[in-house]
Design a protein around this motif. Structure first.
Motif, PDB file in Angstrom:
ATOM      1  N   ARG A 302       1.146  -1.026  -0.034  1.00  0.00           N
ATOM      2  CA  ARG A 302       0.123  -0.291   0.307  1.00  0.00           C
ATOM      3  C   ARG A 302       0.935   1.109   0.181  1.00  0.00           C
ATOM      4  NH1 ARG A 302      -5.739  -0.778   0.169  1.00  0.00           N
ATOM      5  NH2 ARG A 302      -4.988   2.114   0.442  1.00  0.00           N
ATOM      6  N   ILE A 303       0.406   2.494  -1.125  1.00  0.00           N
ATOM      7  CA  ILE A 303       1.536   3.080  -1.139  1.00  0.00           C
ATOM      8  C   ILE A 303       1.320   4.045   0.709  1.00  0.00           C
ATOM      9  CG2 ILE A 303       1.909   5.715  -1.965  1.00  0.00           C
ATOM     10  CD1 ILE A 303       0.934   4.270  -5.041  1.00  0.00           C
ATOM     11  N   ILE A 304       0.370   4.217   1.010  1.00  0.00           N
ATOM     12  CA  ILE A 304      -0.217   4.398   2.192  1.00  0.00           C
ATOM     13  C   ILE A 304      -0.220   3.314   3.397  1.00  0.00           C
ATOM     14  CG2 ILE A 304      -1.429   6.226   3.562  1.00  0.00           C
ATOM     15  CD1 ILE A 304      -2.194   7.225   0.645  1.00  0.00           C
ATOM     16  N   PRO A 305       0.886   3.203   4.425  1.00  0.00           N
ATOM     17  CA  PRO A 305       0.821   2.275   5.063  1.00  0.00           C
ATOM     18  C   PRO A 305      -0.577   2.612   5.714  1.00  0.00           C
ATOM     19  CG  PRO A 305       2.548   3.103   5.181  1.00  0.00           C
ATOM     20  CD  PRO A 305       1.851   4.080   3.933  1.00  0.00           C
ATOM     21  N   PRO A 306      -1.571   1.311   6.191  1.00  0.00           N
ATOM     22  CA  PRO A 306      -2.594   1.461   7.160  1.00  0.00           C
ATOM     23  C   PRO A 306      -2.310   2.443   8.131  1.00  0.00           C
ATOM     24  CG  PRO A 306      -2.592  -1.063   6.148  1.00  0.00           C
ATOM     25  CD  PRO A 306      -1.191   0.254   6.378  1.00  0.00           C
ATOM     26  N   ALA A 307      -1.443   2.012   8.938  1.00  0.00           N
ATOM     27  CA  ALA A 307      -1.400   2.825  10.300  1.00  0.00           C
ATOM     28  C   ALA A 307      -1.462   4.490   9.975  1.00  0.00           C
ATOM     29  CB  ALA A 307      -0.356   2.629  11.432  1.00  0.00           C
ATOM     30  N   LEU A 308      -0.707   4.714   9.396  1.00  0.00           N
ATOM     31  CA  LEU A 308      -0.768   5.825   8.285  1.00  0.00           C
ATOM     32  C   LEU A 308      -2.438   6.396   7.921  1.00  0.00           C
ATOM     33  CD1 LEU A 308       1.093   8.787   7.906  1.00  0.00           C
ATOM     34  CD2 LEU A 308       1.303   7.752   5.851  1.00  0.00           C
ATOM     35  N   ARG A 309      -2.901   5.869   7.482  1.00  0.00           N
ATOM     36  CA  ARG A 309      -3.864   6.364   6.842  1.00  0.00           C
ATOM     37  C   ARG A 309      -5.096   6.751   8.118  1.00  0.00           C
ATOM     38  NH1 ARG A 309      -8.669   5.216   4.209  1.00  0.00           N
ATOM     39  NH2 ARG A 309      -8.607   5.983   1.863  1.00  0.00           N
ATOM     40  N   ARG A 310      -4.774   5.705   9.125  1.00  0.00           N
ATOM     41  CA  ARG A 310      -5.193   6.056  10.180  1.00  0.00           C
ATOM     42  C   ARG A 310      -5.000   7.426  11.239  1.00  0.00           C
ATOM     43  NH1 ARG A 310      -4.881   0.315  10.949  1.00  0.00           N
ATOM     44  NH2 ARG A 310      -3.392   0.538  11.882  1.00  0.00           N
ATOM     45  N   ALA A 311      -3.553   7.749  10.730  1.00  0.00           N
ATOM     46  CA  ALA A 311      -3.327   8.928  11.532  1.00  0.00           C
ATOM     47  C   ALA A 311      -4.202   9.955  10.823  1.00  0.00           C
ATOM     48  CB  ALA A 311      -2.239   8.696  11.828  1.00  0.00           C
ATOM     49  N   VAL A 312      -4.235   9.966   9.219  1.00  0.00           N
ATOM     50  CA  VAL A 312      -4.507  10.707   8.433  1.00  0.00           C
ATOM     51  C   VAL A 312      -5.846  10.781   8.792  1.00  0.00           C
ATOM     52  CG1 VAL A 312      -4.853  12.215   6.341  1.00  0.00           C
ATOM     53  CG2 VAL A 312      -3.264  10.615   7.153  1.00  0.00           C
ATOM     54  N   ALA A 313      -6.992   9.977   8.712  1.00  0.00           N
ATOM     55  CA  ALA A 313      -8.129   9.758   9.548  1.00  0.00           C
ATOM     56  C   ALA A 313      -8.344  10.620  10.466  1.00  0.00           C
ATOM     57  CB  ALA A 313      -8.774   8.638   9.023  1.00  0.00           C
ATOM     58  N   ALA A 314      -7.910  10.054  11.925  1.00  0.00           N
ATOM     59  CA  ALA A 314      -7.924  10.702  12.898  1.00  0.00           C
ATOM     60  C   ALA A 314      -7.971  12.023  12.588  1.00  0.00           C
ATOM     61  CB  ALA A 314      -6.854  10.191  13.488  1.00  0.00           C
ATOM     62  N   ARG A 315      -7.585  12.515  12.550  1.00  0.00           N
ATOM     63  CA  ARG A 315      -6.558  14.009  12.161  1.00  0.00           C
ATOM     64  C   ARG A 315      -8.088  15.165  10.850  1.00  0.00           C
ATOM     65  NH1 ARG A 315      -1.905  16.170   8.467  1.00  0.00           N
ATOM     66  NH2 ARG A 315      -3.764  15.400   6.444  1.00  0.00           N
ATOM     67  N   ASP A 316      -8.043  14.415   9.902  1.00  0.00           N
ATOM     68  CA  ASP A 316      -9.107  15.012   9.533  1.00  0.00           C
ATOM     69  C   ASP A 316     -10.896  14.653   8.981  1.00  0.00           C
ATOM     70  OD1 ASP A 316      -6.771  16.165   8.368  1.00  0.00           O
ATOM     71  OD2 ASP A 316      -6.658  14.838   6.293  1.00  0.00           O
ATOM     72  N   ARG A 317     -10.955  13.188   9.272  1.00  0.00           N
ATOM     73  CA  ARG A 317     -12.268  13.054   9.725  1.00  0.00           C
ATOM     74  C   ARG A 317     -13.311  12.917   8.397  1.00  0.00           C
ATOM     75  NH1 ARG A 317     -12.274  15.378  15.503  1.00  0.00           N
ATOM     76  NH2 ARG A 317     -14.437  16.267  14.718  1.00  0.00           N
TER      77      ARG A 317
END
Ligand SMILES: [Zn+2]
Ligand SMILES: [Zn+2]
Length: 376
Positions: A302-317
């Protein structure tokens, strides 16, 4: 009739001189005349059929004769012949049709309904005509369905079985690289689809700056439903792989070179900017080629690793465009500086965008996300 001809033949044809009320009145009058003419056509067809005109002119059926006479499609002519034949046995419907107060589509529906049980139809004809005149189109269709169910319980069940058996869906790639979808769904399946489409196209939920037409929104809805399905982790695998959107692109294309390989399987080539958008948030399988022949494939990551994606989701919502509330789960993670141009896959360089705003980001602001003009 004379004034209708004058309107169509007038040098200012297409332009009606008069206020809104007069225009509406004229439209109603023209509609009434058209209905009366359609009633006259049905009478002539019935008369021709009764006296054997089609056969005398070498046609095996009234439908074939009508096709030759009018050039209209087979389905239209078959329906006209059927309606004309049924009208002979529907005096109340015939009367209302001739007076222009019952439109041709409703007469057609009544003619088809009569096939269920002609005797019961004759008994209830007055009632059915008054429903046809009083009810809005959708309610009239439902009233006819109820009447059919009461008139022929077994037939109604047979109709439901037939509707289920004849369900079909075709999806094919056109020469222009579009995918054409066409089909018929049974009532239950169709209602399920309509409910799902409505949930994605509800005008009350619309972003005020959503510039898509209702037709475009309806086209986007099943695509969005399909994407969400493909994004679920437990979907079945095909050929050992979870199905997904498959893009083959070379590095030069991702950097804007219009001559490289850049295609979506199985639809065909897409422009590099589309590939850049898809590649923003994807799983990458590097393939090593020699003289355009693949010789080795690397591990899919994955270009964006799942953990990083979760971090972006937590920030942006949700989508980060002002006023847009599409939740993060249905968004793409967009690289502000594209990774193909050296942008880092880090929290600072990622932002969640819904599909529509992601498309805008790659088309409306090409400079913000364009490849650098010169690279070393
Ligand atoms: Zn992007
Ligand atoms: Zn958005």
């Amino acid at each position: 009739m004379a004034s209708t001809t004058a309107l169509v033949d007038s040098p200012s044809a297409g332009h009606f001189c008069g206020g809104d009320d007069a225009l509406e009145e004229e439209l109603r009058r023209v509609g009434l005349e058209i209905t009366r003419l359609e009633a006259a056509r049905a009478r002539l067809i019935a008369q021709a059929e009764r006296s054997g005109v089609p056969q005398r002119h070498g046609f095996g059926s009234t439908t074939g004769w009508l096709i030759a006479l009018s050039g209209d499609p087979h389905g239209v002519c078959r329906s006209r012949a059927h309606t004309a034949r049924a009208l002979v046995h529907m005096p109340r419907v015939r009367q209302a049709f001739a007076a222009g107060v019952l439109s041709e589509p409703r007469v057609r529906m009544l003619a088809r309904t009569r096939d269920t049980d002609p005797d019961a139809f004759t008994r209830d004809e007055d009632l059915l005509v008054s429903h046809a005149r009083a009810l809005p189109a959708s309610e009239f269709g439902i009233a006819l369905a109820y009447w059919r169910r009461l008139a022929d319980t077994e037939g109604h069940l047979r109709d439901a079985d037939r509707a289920h058996r004849t369900r079909r869906l075709h999806a094919s790639i056109t020469w222009a690289g579009m995918v054409r979808v066409d089909g018929d769904l049974d009532p239950e399946g169709g209602a399920t689809l309509l409910a799902a489409l409505r949930s994605l196209t509800d005008p009350a939920q619309l972003d005020p700056d959503d510039d898509r037409t209702p037709t475009q929104r309806r086209a986007d809805a099943p695509v969005e439903i399909a994407r969400r399905h493909l994004d679920t982790p437990h979907r079945p695998a095909i050929g050992g792989q979870k199905p997904h959107l498959n893009l083959t692109v070379d590095v030069a294309s991702l950097r804007g070179d219009p001559t490289g390989t850049c295609e979506i399987d199985p639809v065909g080539p897409v422009p590099p900017p589309v590939a850049r958008r898809i590649a923003c948030d994807a799983t990458l399988t590097p393939i090593l080629t020699h003289n355009d022949t693949p010789i080795a494939a690397g591990r899919a990551t994955r270009i964006i690793p799942p953990a990083l994606r979760r971090a972006v989701a937590a920030r942006d919502r949700h989508c980060t465009r002002p006023g847009c509330t599409i939740p993060a789960a249905w968004c793409d993670a967009h690289h502000i500086i594209h990774w193909a141009d050296g942008g880092a896959t880090t929290l600072d360089n990622l932002t969640f965008l819904c599909r529509r705003h992601h498309r805008h980001a790659h088309t409306d602001h090409p400079r913000a996300n364009a490849p650098p003009r010169q690279r070393e």
